[in-house]
Design an enzyme around this catalytic site. Structure first.
Site, PDB file in Angstrom:
ATOM      1  N   CYS A   1      -4.568 -63.141  16.146  1.00 14.03           N
ATOM      2  CA  CYS A   1      -3.126 -63.318  16.331  1.00 14.03           C
ATOM      3  C   CYS A   1      -2.675 -63.006  17.756  1.00 14.03           C
ATOM      4  CB  CYS A   1      -2.360 -62.465  15.325  1.00 14.03           C
ATOM      5  SG  CYS A   1      -2.659 -63.010  13.630  1.00 14.03           S
TER       6      CYS A   1
ATOM      7  N   HIS B   1       4.800 -62.327  17.889  1.00 14.30           N
ATOM      8  CA  HIS B   1       3.919 -62.991  16.935  1.00 14.30           C
ATOM      9  C   HIS B   1       4.593 -62.946  15.567  1.00 14.30           C
ATOM     10  CE1 HIS B   1       0.619 -64.156  14.509  1.00 14.30           C
ATOM     11  NE2 HIS B   1       0.448 -62.951  13.988  1.00 14.30           N
TER      12      HIS B   1
ATOM     13  N   ASN C   1       2.588 -67.444   9.140  1.00 17.82           N
ATOM     14  CA  ASN C   1       1.734 -66.954  10.229  1.00 17.82           C
ATOM     15  C   ASN C   1       0.721 -68.039  10.596  1.00 17.82           C
ATOM     16  OD1 ASN C   1      -0.037 -65.658  11.929  1.00 17.82           O
ATOM     17  ND2 ASN C   1      -0.312 -63.847  10.622  1.00 17.82           N
TER      18      ASN C   1
HETATM   19  N1  COA Z   1       3.625 -61.545  -4.854  1.00 17.34           N
HETATM   20  C1  COA Z   1       3.990 -60.510  -5.617  1.00 17.34           C
HETATM   21  N2  COA Z   1       3.455 -59.274  -5.507  1.00 17.34           N
HETATM   22  C2  COA Z   1       2.522 -59.110  -4.554  1.00 17.34           C
HETATM   23  C3  COA Z   1       2.100 -60.147  -3.716  1.00 17.34           C
HETATM   24  C4  COA Z   1       2.685 -61.406  -3.901  1.00 17.34           C
HETATM   25  N3  COA Z   1       2.359 -62.479  -3.153  1.00 17.34           N
HETATM   26  N4  COA Z   1       1.176 -59.688  -2.865  1.00 17.34           N
HETATM   27  C5  COA Z   1       1.006 -58.387  -3.171  1.00 17.34           C
HETATM   28  N5  COA Z   1       1.819 -58.042  -4.186  1.00 17.34           N
HETATM   29  C6  COA Z   1       1.957 -56.741  -4.823  1.00 17.34           C
HETATM   30  C7  COA Z   1       0.786 -55.853  -4.555  1.00 17.34           C
HETATM   31  O1  COA Z   1      -0.275 -56.155  -5.444  1.00 17.34           O
HETATM   32  C8  COA Z   1       1.374 -54.491  -4.797  1.00 17.34           C
HETATM   33  O2  COA Z   1       1.391 -54.261  -6.163  1.00 17.34           O
HETATM   34  P1  COA Z   1       0.932 -52.827  -6.754  1.00 17.34           P
HETATM   35  O3  COA Z   1       1.886 -51.860  -6.134  1.00 17.34           O
HETATM   36  O4  COA Z   1       1.064 -52.998  -8.204  1.00 17.34           O
HETATM   37  O5  COA Z   1      -0.476 -52.660  -6.249  1.00 17.34           O
HETATM   38  C9  COA Z   1       2.829 -54.665  -4.352  1.00 17.34           C
HETATM   39  O6  COA Z   1       3.066 -56.072  -4.295  1.00 17.34           O
HETATM   40  C10 COA Z   1       3.130 -54.066  -3.003  1.00 17.34           C
HETATM   41  O7  COA Z   1       2.067 -54.433  -2.137  1.00 17.34           O
HETATM   42  P2  COA Z   1       2.023 -53.910  -0.679  1.00 17.34           P
HETATM   43  O8  COA Z   1       0.694 -54.247  -0.096  1.00 17.34           O
HETATM   44  O9  COA Z   1       2.526 -52.513  -0.620  1.00 17.34           O
HETATM   45  O10 COA Z   1       3.150 -54.822  -0.032  1.00 17.34           O
HETATM   46  P3  COA Z   1       3.602 -54.777   1.425  1.00 17.34           P
HETATM   47  O11 COA Z   1       5.025 -54.422   1.474  1.00 17.34           O
HETATM   48  O12 COA Z   1       2.677 -54.027   2.304  1.00 17.34           O
HETATM   49  O13 COA Z   1       3.487 -56.316   1.832  1.00 17.34           O
HETATM   50  C11 COA Z   1       2.053 -57.743   3.107  1.00 17.34           C
HETATM   51  C12 COA Z   1       2.247 -56.955   1.812  1.00 17.34           C
HETATM   52  C13 COA Z   1       0.700 -58.414   3.118  1.00 17.34           C
HETATM   53  C14 COA Z   1       3.164 -58.782   3.191  1.00 17.34           C
HETATM   54  C15 COA Z   1       2.184 -56.764   4.271  1.00 17.34           C
HETATM   55  O14 COA Z   1       1.352 -55.676   4.060  1.00 17.34           O
HETATM   56  C16 COA Z   1       1.852 -57.356   5.591  1.00 17.34           C
HETATM   57  O15 COA Z   1       2.601 -58.181   6.103  1.00 17.34           O
HETATM   58  N6  COA Z   1       0.750 -56.901   6.237  1.00 17.34           N
HETATM   59  C17 COA Z   1       0.375 -57.306   7.561  1.00 17.34           C
HETATM   60  C18 COA Z   1      -0.033 -58.719   7.552  1.00 17.34           C
HETATM   61  C19 COA Z   1      -0.290 -59.207   8.911  1.00 17.34           C
HETATM   62  O16 COA Z   1       0.549 -59.081   9.724  1.00 17.34           O
HETATM   63  N7  COA Z   1      -1.455 -59.791   9.117  1.00 17.34           N
HETATM   64  C20 COA Z   1      -1.787 -60.596  10.247  1.00 17.34           C
HETATM   65  C21 COA Z   1      -2.288 -59.873  11.427  1.00 17.34           C
HETATM   66  S1  COA Z   1      -1.034 -59.056  12.264  1.00 17.34           S
END
Ligand code: COA
Length: 333
Positions: A117, A258, A288
């Site tokens: 990224c 980004h 993304n």
């Molecule tokens: N729909 C519904 N629920 C979902 C889901 C989806 N698509 N994806 C995950 N969940 C659930 C999880 O299973 C979790 O459930 P649980 O508490 O029962 O285990 C809950 O939602 C919360 O998950 P969590 O990981 O805490 O959510 P989050 O707020 O961290 O958001 C991302 C998840 C992936 C959106 C976030 O972590 C993120 O953006 N990470 C960085 C990604 C990124 O930037 N990557 C590229 C490089 S920079």
């Protein structure tokens, strides 16, 4: 100011390409256990694009052609092509070679650059250095990724995040010290390798039936772990480059972040004291697109008349590796 030499690199042209096919949040409601509200509130994404036929070289080539057309410029003039990507068509030849052939840039050399990224920032710095050396006059820097080719559509944590796009900028020299690339802070930290990666297909895990069965050819991400370091990494480095260049939030026309998650973008803007109207955002339409997000923002905002010559921009990213950084750029067209 980092570069005290006579030559500075300025952006003199832009181009972009996004495929027509749209995957909206309703599409994901049908294939995994998720819903539109969760996706919008947790990520800011409403839809993303998918390239149905073709590869990353097609995204990059179309972006390059769009740039050449908008500048009414011949591909012969290009000295260097750098393609930032983590989804090259194949290990070799480099995607840059495929783009060179497609557009007929017969006087160019070039290469691919892998920094996930942060790929566009790293490629942009590299391209600027080639211009500042005085040896090259026209460097095309392209960010392109076909993320849908490495996305596991049974993994709800990840599949909702990514899309396909390509975007390009042209770098040329100027002697005006107040325009173009002013400064950069770029970092890598390989201790983050376990949190975000694609393990299969390389020399560590060459392709076998087993690597495919174990889904090693898809993005693996510990979203929560990446989220935490991305928020801190992007916010800290963006603030640091402001401090280093004695910029106040009023001096900055736009933060160009980004586009991984709207919450990471907002945290970065908050740390810099920048209001949301001065943050380039298009994550809701593209998700993304890895190396393409930052140039895609630049192209759209420029073409919509929202950036003008002299505007001070902070480009900022965080990604797999870990890789991260910020660039202070003064817009020149
Ligand atoms: N729909 C519904 N629920 C979902 C889901 C989806 N698509 N994806 C995950 N969940 C659930 C999880 O299973 C979790 O459930 P649980 O508490 O029962 O285990 C809950 O939602 C919360 O998950 P969590 O990981 O805490 O959510 P989050 O707020 O961290 O958001 C991302 C998840 C992936 C959106 C976030 O972590 C993120 O953006 N990470 C960085 C990604 C990124 O930037 N990557 C590229 C490089 S920079």
């Amino acid at each position: 100011m980092e570069n005290n030499g006579k030559i500075r690199a300025i952006v003199t042209g832009v181009g972009m390409y996004v495929p027509d096919k749209i995957l909206d949040n309703a599409f994901f409601e049908k294939i995994v256990d998720t819903n539109d509200e969760w996706i919008r509130t947790r990520t800011g994404i409403r839809e993303r694009r998918m390239l149905e036929n073709g590869a990353t070289s097609d995204l990059a080539t179309k972006a390059a052609e769009d740039l050449l057309k908008s500048k009414n410029m011949s591909a012969d003039e290009i000295d260097v092509i750098i393609v930032a990507t983590v989804t090259p068509n194949m290990f070799f030849p480099a995607t840059a070679c495929l783009v060179q052939d497609n557009i007929g840039a017969k006087n160019a050399w070039g290469f691919d650059l892998s920094a996930a990224c942060s790929g566009f920032l790293f490629a942009f710095q590299t391209g600027c250095s080639l211009i500042e050396s005085g040896k090259y006059k026209k460097v095309m820097v392209i960010g392109a990724d076909k993320m849908t080719s490495i996305t596991d559509y049974t993994d709800r944590n990840n599949c909702i995040l990514f899309g396909d796009a390509g975007a390009a900028v042209l770098l040329e020299p100027t002697e005006d010290q107040n325009l173009g690339m002013q400064d950069s802070l770029l970092k890598i930290d390989g201790s983050g390798k376990e949190a975000l990666n694609m393990k299969g297909g390389g020399s560590l895990n060459p392709p076998t039936h087993e690597t495919v069965d174990n889904k090693l050819h898809y993005i693996f991400q510990d979203g929560k772990a990446v989220f935490k370091v991305a928020v801190k990494g992007m916010a800290d480095i963006s603030y640091e480059i402001m401090q280093k260049n004695k910029l106040t939030s009023e001096d900055i026309s736009y933060l160009v972040p980004h586009q991984a998650n709207l919450r990471i973008i907002s945290a970065t803007a908050d740390r810099m004291g920048i209001s949301q109207d001065k943050v380039m955002i298009n994550i809701e339409r593209y998700g993304n697109t890895t190396a393409a997000t930052i140039p895609l923002c630049l192209v759209e905002y420029y073409r919509n008349g929202k950036i003008k010559k002299g505007d001070k921009l902070i480009l900022s990213a965080f990604g797999a590796g870990y890789t991260w950084g910020a660039i202070y750029l003064v817009w020149a067209i």
